[in-house]
Design an enzyme around this catalytic site. Structure first.
Site, mmCIF file in Angstrom:
data_model
loop_
_atom_site.group_PDB
_atom_site.id
_atom_site.type_symbol
_atom_site.label_atom_id
_atom_site.label_comp_id
_atom_site.label_asym_id
_atom_site.label_seq_id
_atom_site.Cartn_x
_atom_site.Cartn_y
_atom_site.Cartn_z
ATOM 1 N N ALA A 8 0.845 -1.196 0.000
ATOM 2 C CA ALA A 8 0.000 0.000 0.000
ATOM 3 C C ALA A 8 0.878 1.244 0.000
ATOM 4 O O ALA A 8 1.735 1.396 0.866
ATOM 5 C CB ALA A 8 -0.911 0.017 1.230
ATOM 6 N N CYS A 9 0.663 2.117 -0.980
ATOM 7 C CA CYS A 9 1.432 3.365 -1.044
ATOM 8 C C CYS A 9 0.541 4.552 -0.700
ATOM 9 O O CYS A 9 -0.670 4.404 -0.545
ATOM 10 C CB CYS A 9 2.077 3.543 -2.420
ATOM 11 N N THR A 10 1.135 5.730 -0.619
ATOM 12 C CA THR A 10 0.388 6.913 -0.198
ATOM 13 C C THR A 10 -0.727 7.279 -1.173
ATOM 14 O O THR A 10 -1.807 7.667 -0.760
ATOM 15 C CB THR A 10 1.321 8.123 -0.017
ATOM 16 N N GLY A 12 -1.889 5.101 -3.547
ATOM 17 C CA GLY A 12 -2.708 3.911 -3.736
ATOM 18 C C GLY A 12 -2.837 3.481 -5.176
ATOM 19 O O GLY A 12 -3.776 2.787 -5.549
ATOM 20 N N THR A 16 1.870 0.721 -5.177
ATOM 21 C CA THR A 16 1.186 -0.416 -4.567
ATOM 22 C C THR A 16 1.306 -1.642 -5.462
ATOM 23 O O THR A 16 1.710 -2.725 -5.024
ATOM 24 C CB THR A 16 -0.312 -0.084 -4.334
#
Length: 103
Positions: A8-10, A12, A16
């Site tokens: 999960a990245c900032t 999304g 990700t």
């Protein structure tokens, strides 16, 4: 060895899915079973089941944000890294997971 995890990245979106692809490819190359859940802008995909988690030797959390359901990994060996590490050094990361899982 069986690996499960969450990417999960900032934002999304990109990181990700890139992290998921890199981790899965590196784990398969090393001969391990792997399943990576993604938590992005369109919600949870490839969701880990209770059985997936119960059978796992180790959990990788390649995350840049708070994820939902992190408590379901309680009692498991967990390695938490930013998505950037999973993207740039997936083979080294998988080797580290194997090392931690056998400790």
């Amino acid at each position: 060895m069986k690996i499960v995890g969450v990417a999960a990245c900032t934002v999304g979106i990109a990181h990700t899915y890139i992290a998921q692809e890199k981790l899965e490819a590196a784990a398969k190359k090393a001969g391990y079973d792997v399943k990576i859940e993604t938590q992005g802008t369109i919600g949870i995909e490839n969701e880990l089941s209770g059985q997936d988690i119960a059978e796992a030797d180790i959990v990788i959390l390649a995350i840049d944000v708070k994820i939902s359901g992190e408590d379901r990994f309680q009692g498991k060996k967990i390695v938490k890294v930013p998505t950037e590490v999973a993207i740039k050094s997936p083979n080294k990361l998988i080797a580290k997971l194997a090392e931690v899982a056998t400790q």
